[in-house]
Design a protein around this motif. Structure first.
Motif, PDB file in Angstrom:
ATOM      1  N   GLU A 144       0.911  -1.245   0.164  1.00  0.00           N
ATOM      2  CA  GLU A 144      -0.065  -0.010  -0.090  1.00  0.00           C
ATOM      3  C   GLU A 144       0.792   1.116   0.020  1.00  0.00           C
ATOM      4  O   GLU A 144       1.938   1.258   0.790  1.00  0.00           O
ATOM      5  N   ALA A 145       0.630   2.057  -0.817  1.00  0.00           N
ATOM      6  CA  ALA A 145       1.388   3.452  -0.991  1.00  0.00           C
ATOM      7  C   ALA A 145       0.501   4.512  -0.459  1.00  0.00           C
ATOM      8  O   ALA A 145      -0.877   4.251  -0.710  1.00  0.00           O
ATOM      9  N   TYR A 146       1.069   5.529   0.253  1.00  0.00           N
ATOM     10  CA  TYR A 146       0.112   6.743   0.868  1.00  0.00           C
ATOM     11  C   TYR A 146       1.039   7.999   0.964  1.00  0.00           C
ATOM     12  O   TYR A 146       2.385   7.908   0.879  1.00  0.00           O
ATOM     13  N   ILE A 147       0.351   8.876   1.398  1.00  0.00           N
ATOM     14  CA  ILE A 147       1.221  10.198   1.627  1.00  0.00           C
ATOM     15  C   ILE A 147       1.162  10.230   3.242  1.00  0.00           C
ATOM     16  O   ILE A 147       0.254  10.071   3.983  1.00  0.00           O
ATOM     17  N   GLU A 148       2.373  10.388   3.844  1.00  0.00           N
ATOM     18  CA  GLU A 148       2.636  10.912   5.158  1.00  0.00           C
ATOM     19  C   GLU A 148       3.212  12.217   4.972  1.00  0.00           C
ATOM     20  O   GLU A 148       4.430  12.258   4.755  1.00  0.00           O
ATOM     21  N   GLU A 150       4.169  15.016   3.841  1.00  0.00           N
ATOM     22  CA  GLU A 150       4.313  15.646   2.341  1.00  0.00           C
ATOM     23  C   GLU A 150       5.214  14.799   1.524  1.00  0.00           C
ATOM     24  O   GLU A 150       5.275  14.997   0.147  1.00  0.00           O
ATOM     25  N   ASN A 151       5.261  13.501   1.924  1.00  0.00           N
ATOM     26  CA  ASN A 151       6.030  12.609   1.224  1.00  0.00           C
ATOM     27  C   ASN A 151       5.403  11.187   0.924  1.00  0.00           C
ATOM     28  O   ASN A 151       4.203  10.993   1.388  1.00  0.00           O
ATOM     29  N   VAL A 152       5.987  10.455  -0.071  1.00  0.00           N
ATOM     30  CA  VAL A 152       5.500   8.877  -0.214  1.00  0.00           C
ATOM     31  C   VAL A 152       5.801   7.995   0.625  1.00  0.00           C
ATOM     32  O   VAL A 152       7.192   7.998   0.641  1.00  0.00           O
ATOM     33  N   VAL A 153       4.882   7.068   0.807  1.00  0.00           N
ATOM     34  CA  VAL A 153       5.372   6.160   2.024  1.00  0.00           C
ATOM     35  C   VAL A 153       4.652   4.802   1.302  1.00  0.00           C
ATOM     36  O   VAL A 153       3.673   4.755   0.761  1.00  0.00           O
ATOM     37  N   VAL A 154       5.605   3.683   1.531  1.00  0.00           N
ATOM     38  CA  VAL A 154       4.968   2.392   1.106  1.00  0.00           C
ATOM     39  C   VAL A 154       5.060   1.281   2.148  1.00  0.00           C
ATOM     40  O   VAL A 154       6.038   1.695   2.815  1.00  0.00           O
ATOM     41  N   LYS A 164       7.092   0.898   7.801  1.00  0.00           N
ATOM     42  CA  LYS A 164       6.842   1.635   6.557  1.00  0.00           C
ATOM     43  C   LYS A 164       8.166   1.870   6.013  1.00  0.00           C
ATOM     44  O   LYS A 164       9.123   1.828   6.624  1.00  0.00           O
ATOM     45  N   ARG A 165       8.283   2.204   4.536  1.00  0.00           N
ATOM     46  CA  ARG A 165       9.617   2.607   3.705  1.00  0.00           C
ATOM     47  C   ARG A 165       9.148   4.223   3.330  1.00  0.00           C
ATOM     48  O   ARG A 165       8.256   4.344   2.434  1.00  0.00           O
ATOM     49  N   ILE A 166       9.629   4.980   3.812  1.00  0.00           N
ATOM     50  CA  ILE A 166       9.627   6.505   3.208  1.00  0.00           C
ATOM     51  C   ILE A 166      10.428   6.523   2.031  1.00  0.00           C
ATOM     52  O   ILE A 166      11.607   6.345   1.665  1.00  0.00           O
ATOM     53  N   LEU A 167       9.632   6.513   0.758  1.00  0.00           N
ATOM     54  CA  LEU A 167      10.233   6.640  -0.663  1.00  0.00           C
ATOM     55  C   LEU A 167      10.753   8.066  -1.068  1.00  0.00           C
ATOM     56  O   LEU A 167      11.542   8.151  -1.784  1.00  0.00           O
ATOM     57  N   THR A 168      10.061   8.940  -0.531  1.00  0.00           N
ATOM     58  CA  THR A 168      10.729  10.582  -0.920  1.00  0.00           C
ATOM     59  C   THR A 168      11.006  11.277   0.571  1.00  0.00           C
ATOM     60  O   THR A 168      10.250  11.043   1.478  1.00  0.00           O
ATOM     61  N   GLN A 169      11.875  12.243   0.272  1.00  0.00           N
ATOM     62  CA  GLN A 169      12.123  13.089   1.456  1.00  0.00           C
ATOM     63  C   GLN A 169      12.104  14.621   0.957  1.00  0.00           C
ATOM     64  O   GLN A 169      12.353  15.453   1.831  1.00  0.00           O
ATOM     65  N   ILE A 237       8.503   9.515 -11.180  1.00  0.00           N
ATOM     66  CA  ILE A 237       7.938   8.205 -11.259  1.00  0.00           C
ATOM     67  C   ILE A 237       9.050   7.362 -10.345  1.00  0.00           C
ATOM     68  O   ILE A 237      10.209   7.642 -10.490  1.00  0.00           O
ATOM     69  N   ILE A 238       8.844   6.772  -9.515  1.00  0.00           N
ATOM     70  CA  ILE A 238       9.437   5.951  -8.142  1.00  0.00           C
ATOM     71  C   ILE A 238       9.452   4.523  -8.486  1.00  0.00           C
ATOM     72  O   ILE A 238       8.357   3.797  -8.874  1.00  0.00           O
ATOM     73  N   HIS A 239      10.744   3.961  -8.662  1.00  0.00           N
ATOM     74  CA  HIS A 239      10.959   2.726  -8.646  1.00  0.00           C
ATOM     75  C   HIS A 239      11.072   2.015  -7.133  1.00  0.00           C
ATOM     76  O   HIS A 239      11.668   2.296  -6.254  1.00  0.00           O
ATOM     77  N   VAL A 240       9.829   1.180  -7.016  1.00  0.00           N
ATOM     78  CA  VAL A 240       9.480   0.975  -5.577  1.00  0.00           C
ATOM     79  C   VAL A 240      10.682   0.170  -4.902  1.00  0.00           C
ATOM     80  O   VAL A 240      10.866   0.232  -3.787  1.00  0.00           O
ATOM     81  N   GLU A 241      11.393  -0.814  -5.756  1.00  0.00           N
ATOM     82  CA  GLU A 241      12.100  -1.921  -5.050  1.00  0.00           C
ATOM     83  C   GLU A 241      13.595  -0.919  -4.303  1.00  0.00           C
ATOM     84  O   GLU A 241      13.860  -1.223  -3.417  1.00  0.00           O
TER      85      GLU A 241
END
Length: 739
Positions: A144-148, A150-154, A164-169, A237-241
């Motif tokens: 599941e991806a969501y916003i936490e 101001e950033n993207v979290v998976v 969770k993994r924070i994908l953007t900073q 575009i974010i490469h999730v892995e």
């Protein structure tokens, strides 16, 4: 001059005017005329029999509708496969026969009470800030991806949220990641975009007389206006892995009016999107690479005036490898087919700046062509290789606004008209597009409903032909279609002439025009109605009421419509004046020395403009809820036609800036709660008129929204034109109420 002397002079002038008017006018605008105007809808109600209403398909072969027969209301079911047609006395009988029940089930329990306090709902002009946090599941439901913040979290489904993994900073309060996240079909990527918000503009208005409390209420409404800053979007575009991000360059998406319609391709290689440049002269369909972030152009529209983006159609076919696209690039609204994966050199299927170039790069080709307009695409049947659509103007021997229905191959061949009658059509197709129920009529001919084959338009059965005999016996008079040449001496302008039911060609009649000339559409009715409000009722007072679509309106080709660009004050008036004069040359009872005009919204702006810029011709104007200065009205409508950035063309078209020109009677009407056009627009033009020492009338309708004036305004409009075009005093309101 004292106020007493001013009053005496005005009264004397009215007496002189009355003496100069034709004698027949004295018999017009009387109590009996008002009573007909007030009751015309009721008089003609239920006078049409055998007219199919509420026509709809229940399944691929079963059609139903309601019809008033001489013996009363009936409910009809039709089997399209064998043509059987059965009448039922009640809807319940129809539902039982069809084995369906469309009635809403009743809810149990006690009746719901009204909640305390006022419930706030999002207004249609309010912009979603896209900040709400909710999870978006991956295609395999494992993540599941969501916003936490101001950033993207998976987050992996089923595991503790702390893992969770924070994908953007890089998201910030001033440029945050939107909650509109999209997984790629293969689940490897997430598409997101950063959103840069702007300070919002609000309009305020007071509800003076709320129904549920004594004290007035102040309302605040989000309302962007021309020239205001707009939110910007920056695709990522974010490469999730791995968490690797690619960011789209901004050279093809800078200065956005809008960036939207984001969708992944089926092979997860790209995200397509549509870019609308501020000012609406450039529109692009783009594709963003999931690996590099680079943008390439699939289609580009570019015009010297504007791209009519609200008229667009797009559909990817053939596994996303081709795009069906609607464009006015050859001067008419048509369909094109583009190869999505072709090398475009950054320019794609490009239209010329004039909109007269149909050259297509990258493997594109035109599907439909000709001096006519596609109105709507109903279905693209990839398997059969067929497109179903409606269009107008294809048949050169009839009214160019009549809508008819067609099918054509994706290769542009085998065009078939499915609704051949020379009339305005409304077709409803069965779910499998084997059949269509077609209802057609004109303003003067009865509606006919037919069952036809959607393969070749072959008539299978005539279901109903409406009977107008009771209507005509009640005194109904159909409006007349009238055509005259435009300012260029070549183009036909189409319109209607409405006469009173007691029309006498030996009398002389003032003329009133009902105007709405907002670009983007055409407005003169083409189908049958017992009463064409607001023209038919006004005619009963003893007026000839006319309506026409002048240059600057839609569906006659881009050159016809472009007349409006940065020039809304034109409103087709050169064509309108010629049209009315041509009608008067044919019908001597039309008195062009007494021409009035009225309208609402854009028509309110235009009706006032008529007496400001064409006061030699239009002698009185009723203007309701007008956008009198395009800088005061909503951003999307006005920048589309008046352009961006704001320039002197806005000033030139402003009724406020030109209020000093007024020399004719004017009535301004506004609803105090108008949430479409800022009510301050009317108040500002009133202010300008006062400063210019101009005489006018102002009517504010408490509690009303965007309105022609409601019932009270109707009566005020009647009186206004009777007084100023007939030169007689209207009947006392008490006398009318006593009747």
């Amino acid at each position: 001059m004292s106020l007493h002397n001013q009053f005496r002079m005005k009264k004397m002038a009215a007496v002189v005017l009355t003496a100069l008017l034709p004698a027949a006018a004295a018999a017009q605008g009387a109590v009996a005329d008002y009573q007909r105007a007030f009751t015309i809808n009721a008089k003609y109600a239920n006078k049409v029999t055998n007219q199919a209403q509420d026509v709809r398909w229940r399944d691929s072969v079963t059609l139903s509708y309601q019809v008033v027969r001489p013996e009363g209301l009936r409910f009809v079911a039709v089997n399209a496969a064998d043509g059987t047609q059965t009448d039922y006395a009640t809807e319940a009988e129809l539902q039982q026969a069809l084995g369906t029940d469309t009635r809403q089930p009743r809810r149990g329990g006690a009746p719901q009470q009204r909640p305390f306090g006022r419930q706030k709902q999002r207004h249609w002009m309010e912009v979603d800030e896209e900040r709400d946090a909710y999870p978006v599941a991956s295609p395999d439901k494992k993540f599941e991806a969501y916003i936490e913040g101001e950033n993207v979290v998976v987050h992996e489904t089923g595991k503790p949220w702390s893992e969770k993994r924070i994908l953007t900073q890089d998201g910030t309060l001033g440029c945050y990641y939107s909650n509109r996240l999209q997984w790629s079909p293969d689940g490897r990527y997430l598409f997101a975009y950063k959103r840069r918000p702007v300070q919002k503009r609000y309009v305020y208005y007071v509800e003076s007389s709320p129904a549920d409390q004594l004290q007035p209420i102040l309302h605040q409404q989000e309302y962007a206006k021309p020239g205001d800053e707009l939110p910007q979007r920056y695709p990522v575009i974010i490469h999730v892995e791995t968490g690797r991000r690619v960011v789209a360059p901004t050279d093809l998406i800078s200065n956005q009016y809008d960036l939207s319609w984001f969708q992944w391709t089926e092979d997860s290689r790209e995200v397509t999107m549509e870019y609308n440049e501020r000012g609406h002269k450039v529109y692009r369909v783009l594709a963003m690479s999931a690996e590099t972030g680079q943008l390439r152009t699939i289609v580009e529209e570019r015009f010297e005036t504007f791209v009519n983006y609200s008229r667009s159609f797009r559909q990817f076919i053939n596994g996303g490898r081709q795009l069906i696209w609607m464009s006015e690039r050859d001067g008419w609204n048509h369909l094109y087919l583009f190869d999505v994966n072709a090398e475009q050199g950054g320019k794609g299927g490009k239209s010329s700046k004039s909109g007269r170039d149909s050259r297509l790069s990258g493997g594109g080709r035109q599907i439909t062509s000709g001096d006519w307009c596609i109105r709507e695409v109903l279905k693209v049947d990839e398997e059969a290789g067929v497109i179903y659509f409606s269009a107008s103007g294809m048949d050169k021997h009839c009214d160019p606004y009549y809508v008819k229905y067609y099918r054509i191959g994706l290769d542009g061949k085998h065009l078939v008209c499915l609704t051949p009658a020379d009339a305005n059509h409304q077709a409803r197709f069965s779910g499998d597009y084997r059949y269509l129920a077609d209802t057609y009529s004109t303003v003067s001919t009865a509606p006919v409903t037919e069952l036809r084959s959607a393969a070749d338009g072959r008539l299978l059965k005539t279901l109903e032909t409406a009977d107008l005999s009771q209507l005509t016996a009640a005194g109904w008079r159909a409006p007349e279609v009238f055509v005259a040449k435009a300012r260029d001496g070549v183009t036909d302008i189409w319109g209607l002439i409405h006469r009173p039911s007691n029309f006498d060609p030996q009398k002389t009649y003032p003329v009133i025009e009902y105007i709405y000339s907002g670009p983007g559409d055409a407005y003169v009715p083409k189908s049958f109605r017992p009463v064409h409000w607001p023209c038919g009722d006004l005619a009963e007072l003893g007026f000839i009421v006319v309506q026409m679509d002048g240059m600057g309106t839609g569906w006659r080709g881009k050159q016809f419509e472009d007349v409006c660009y940065k020039n809304l004050k034109d409103a087709g008036f050169p064509d309108r004046r010629l049209w009315i004069k041509a009608a008067a040359e044919k019908y001597a009872y039309m008195d062009t020395t007494r021409v009035g005009i009225f309208g609402c919204s854009a028509g309110g702006q235009e009706s006032m403009a008529a007496v400001l810029f064409h006061g030699d011709f239009y002698k009185a104007a009723y203007s309701a809820c007008g956008c009198h200065d395009n800088r005061m009205d909503k951003i999307w409508w006005n920048e589309q036609w008046m352009g961006w950035p704001i320039d002197s063309s806005y000033v030139a078209s402003s009724n406020v800036e030109n209020a000093w020109r007024l020399q004719r009677p004017l009535m301004l009407v506004v609803g105090e709660l108008d949430d479409n056009v800022d009510p301050a627009s009317t108040m500002q033009v009133a202010n300008a008129l006062i400063k210019a020492n101009k005489d006018f009338e102002l009517v504010v309708i408490p509690g009303a929204h965007h309105t022609m004036g409601e019932a009270y305004g109707d009566h005020k409009r009647y009186d206004f034109f009777v007084r100023h075009l007939m030169g007689v005093n209207p009947p006392e309101w008490q006398a009318l109420n006593a009747k």
